[in-house]
Design a protein around this motif. Structure first.
Motif, PDB file in Angstrom:
ATOM      1  N   SER A 151     -30.075 -68.480  -7.658  1.00  0.00           N
ATOM      2  CA  SER A 151     -30.132 -68.144  -8.822  1.00  0.00           C
ATOM      3  C   SER A 151     -29.975 -68.893  -9.730  1.00  0.00           C
ATOM      4  CB  SER A 151     -28.311 -67.776  -8.553  1.00  0.00           C
ATOM      5  OG  SER A 151     -27.399 -68.850  -8.788  1.00  0.00           O
ATOM      6  N   LEU A 152     -30.557 -70.196  -9.488  1.00  0.00           N
ATOM      7  CA  LEU A 152     -31.184 -71.036 -11.584  1.00  0.00           C
ATOM      8  C   LEU A 152     -32.043 -70.775 -11.439  1.00  0.00           C
ATOM      9  CD1 LEU A 152     -29.084 -74.192 -10.264  1.00  0.00           C
ATOM     10  CD2 LEU A 152     -28.111 -72.521 -11.933  1.00  0.00           C
ATOM     11  N   ARG A 153     -32.769 -69.411 -10.707  1.00  0.00           N
ATOM     12  CA  ARG A 153     -34.379 -69.279 -11.194  1.00  0.00           C
ATOM     13  C   ARG A 153     -34.463 -68.969 -12.982  1.00  0.00           C
ATOM     14  NH1 ARG A 153     -34.235 -65.514  -7.044  1.00  0.00           N
ATOM     15  NH2 ARG A 153     -33.426 -63.993  -7.519  1.00  0.00           N
ATOM     16  N   PHE A 154     -33.781 -68.433 -13.512  1.00  0.00           N
ATOM     17  CA  PHE A 154     -34.347 -67.984 -14.490  1.00  0.00           C
ATOM     18  C   PHE A 154     -33.856 -68.839 -15.891  1.00  0.00           C
ATOM     19  CE2 PHE A 154     -32.534 -66.188 -18.974  1.00  0.00           C
ATOM     20  CZ  PHE A 154     -33.415 -64.818 -19.215  1.00  0.00           C
ATOM     21  N   VAL A 155     -32.966 -69.914 -16.351  1.00  0.00           N
ATOM     22  CA  VAL A 155     -33.387 -71.095 -16.236  1.00  0.00           C
ATOM     23  C   VAL A 155     -34.368 -71.675 -16.317  1.00  0.00           C
ATOM     24  CG1 VAL A 155     -32.315 -72.861 -17.984  1.00  0.00           C
ATOM     25  CG2 VAL A 155     -31.618 -70.719 -17.644  1.00  0.00           C
ATOM     26  N   SER A 156     -33.295 -73.184 -15.155  1.00  0.00           N
ATOM     27  CA  SER A 156     -34.333 -73.955 -14.692  1.00  0.00           C
ATOM     28  C   SER A 156     -35.245 -73.912 -13.435  1.00  0.00           C
ATOM     29  CB  SER A 156     -33.343 -74.958 -14.219  1.00  0.00           C
ATOM     30  OG  SER A 156     -32.028 -74.424 -13.644  1.00  0.00           O
ATOM     31  N   VAL A 177     -30.765 -71.152 -25.963  1.00  0.00           N
ATOM     32  CA  VAL A 177     -29.541 -72.203 -26.093  1.00  0.00           C
ATOM     33  C   VAL A 177     -28.377 -71.436 -25.155  1.00  0.00           C
ATOM     34  CG1 VAL A 177     -28.082 -73.708 -27.500  1.00  0.00           C
ATOM     35  CG2 VAL A 177     -30.217 -73.335 -27.979  1.00  0.00           C
ATOM     36  N   ALA A 178     -27.750 -70.142 -26.349  1.00  0.00           N
ATOM     37  CA  ALA A 178     -26.839 -69.685 -25.006  1.00  0.00           C
ATOM     38  C   ALA A 178     -26.699 -69.316 -23.197  1.00  0.00           C
ATOM     39  CB  ALA A 178     -26.721 -67.782 -25.555  1.00  0.00           C
ATOM     40  N   ALA A 179     -28.451 -69.524 -23.254  1.00  0.00           N
ATOM     41  CA  ALA A 179     -28.819 -69.256 -21.351  1.00  0.00           C
ATOM     42  C   ALA A 179     -28.714 -70.357 -20.605  1.00  0.00           C
ATOM     43  CB  ALA A 179     -30.215 -68.768 -21.029  1.00  0.00           C
ATOM     44  N   VAL A 233     -18.032 -66.518 -11.905  1.00  0.00           N
ATOM     45  CA  VAL A 233     -19.262 -66.081 -12.740  1.00  0.00           C
ATOM     46  C   VAL A 233     -18.402 -66.331 -13.775  1.00  0.00           C
ATOM     47  CG1 VAL A 233     -19.577 -64.467 -10.752  1.00  0.00           C
ATOM     48  CG2 VAL A 233     -17.925 -63.923 -12.214  1.00  0.00           C
ATOM     49  N   VAL A 234     -19.236 -66.309 -14.712  1.00  0.00           N
ATOM     50  CA  VAL A 234     -19.316 -66.582 -16.831  1.00  0.00           C
ATOM     51  C   VAL A 234     -18.322 -65.209 -16.877  1.00  0.00           C
ATOM     52  CG1 VAL A 234     -19.702 -66.955 -18.298  1.00  0.00           C
ATOM     53  CG2 VAL A 234     -20.454 -68.079 -16.801  1.00  0.00           C
ATOM     54  N   GLY A 235     -17.219 -64.852 -17.692  1.00  0.00           N
ATOM     55  CA  GLY A 235     -16.565 -63.605 -18.223  1.00  0.00           C
ATOM     56  C   GLY A 235     -16.453 -63.761 -19.519  1.00  0.00           C
ATOM     57  N   ASN A 236     -16.520 -65.029 -20.092  1.00  0.00           N
ATOM     58  CA  ASN A 236     -16.406 -65.068 -20.893  1.00  0.00           C
ATOM     59  C   ASN A 236     -17.336 -66.078 -21.571  1.00  0.00           C
ATOM     60  OD1 ASN A 236     -16.190 -66.023 -24.669  1.00  0.00           O
ATOM     61  ND2 ASN A 236     -15.026 -63.530 -24.684  1.00  0.00           N
ATOM     62  N   LEU A 237     -18.740 -66.042 -22.717  1.00  0.00           N
ATOM     63  CA  LEU A 237     -19.259 -67.843 -23.169  1.00  0.00           C
ATOM     64  C   LEU A 237     -18.658 -67.354 -24.685  1.00  0.00           C
ATOM     65  CD1 LEU A 237     -20.713 -70.115 -22.726  1.00  0.00           C
ATOM     66  CD2 LEU A 237     -22.668 -68.194 -22.577  1.00  0.00           C
ATOM     67  N   ASN A 238     -19.129 -68.356 -26.003  1.00  0.00           N
ATOM     68  CA  ASN A 238     -18.212 -68.615 -26.572  1.00  0.00           C
ATOM     69  C   ASN A 238     -19.609 -69.009 -27.036  1.00  0.00           C
ATOM     70  OD1 ASN A 238     -16.872 -66.621 -27.793  1.00  0.00           O
ATOM     71  ND2 ASN A 238     -15.446 -67.660 -26.743  1.00  0.00           N
ATOM     72  N   VAL A 239     -20.111 -69.467 -28.451  1.00  0.00           N
ATOM     73  CA  VAL A 239     -21.552 -70.619 -28.321  1.00  0.00           C
ATOM     74  C   VAL A 239     -21.645 -71.078 -29.780  1.00  0.00           C
ATOM     75  CG1 VAL A 239     -24.022 -71.592 -28.202  1.00  0.00           C
ATOM     76  CG2 VAL A 239     -23.128 -70.005 -26.008  1.00  0.00           C
ATOM     77  N   SER A 240     -20.968 -71.881 -30.009  1.00  0.00           N
ATOM     78  CA  SER A 240     -21.276 -72.713 -31.714  1.00  0.00           C
ATOM     79  C   SER A 240     -22.734 -73.242 -32.175  1.00  0.00           C
ATOM     80  CB  SER A 240     -20.149 -73.237 -31.958  1.00  0.00           C
ATOM     81  OG  SER A 240     -18.823 -71.893 -31.713  1.00  0.00           O
ATOM     82  N   PHE A 241     -23.543 -72.533 -32.758  1.00  0.00           N
ATOM     83  CA  PHE A 241     -24.289 -73.278 -33.038  1.00  0.00           C
ATOM     84  C   PHE A 241     -24.488 -74.301 -34.569  1.00  0.00           C
ATOM     85  CE2 PHE A 241     -25.202 -68.829 -30.683  1.00  0.00           C
ATOM     86  CZ  PHE A 241     -26.338 -69.561 -29.780  1.00  0.00           C
TER      87      PHE A 241
END
Length: 165
Positions: A37-42, A84-86, A104-112
């Motif tokens: 399941s980590l194949r998308f990013v790393s 960056v979000a990924a 599983v991620v339910g909500n992800l808030n990213v501040s750039f």
């Protein structure tokens, strides 16, 4: 034969990518914990989008070294916000798994905070900050030296029927 030019952590151009950790960090085999399941990013360790290596510190907090290449470009010479979000999605979710929570991620808030230059090795730190029933709160940041590129808060939800805490 042309030589590739990539970076070491926070430095200018160097002859190879160095994803080694800090003193006191121990390598963490993320794929052994969560599988493919980590194949998308790393998952592509030799690709031109992302390269990553995970570690745990003495307090068992999760850290990673990431390199973002030309396939992660958004603004010229800089990482795409989605890239960056990924990274945040993977690293913060994995921090929960590393603590023993099947989530599983339910909500992800990213501040750039700053634009992330491509070709840099950056550090990601993430840790579980609270647990309330099935809700697991994880915080993290992407940085290099004194520069923070992004900060994130992630509400994760445990998966019923999957072994974990």
């Amino acid at each position: 034969m042309p030589t590739s030019t990539v970076l070491k952590a926070c430095d200018e151009m160097q002859p190879e990518i160095d994803l080694s950790g800090e003193a006191g960090w121990t390598p963490f085999d993320a794929p052994a914990l969560v599988g493919d399941s980590l194949r998308f990013v790393s998952g592509d360790r030799s690709g031109d989008r992302f390269r990553a290596r995970y570690y745990r510190d003495a307090d068992n907090h999760l850290h990673a070294r990431f390199w973002l290449g030309p396939e992660a470009e958004g603004p010229p010479g800089h990482a795409h916000g989605g890239a960056v979000a990924a990274i945040m999605d993977e690293a913060l979710g994995l921090a929960g798994w590393a603590e023993g929570y099947s989530i599983v991620v339910g909500n992800l808030n990213v501040s750039f905070r700053n634009m992330l230059p491509l070709g840099r090795v950056i550090t990601v730190e993430s840790r579980v900050v609270s647990v309330e029933g099935r809700k697991i709160m994880v915080h993290g940041r992407i940085f290099c030296g004194d520069t923070t590129y992004a900060e994130a808060q992630c509400l994760c939800i445990t998966i019923p029927g999957i072994p974990g805490k």
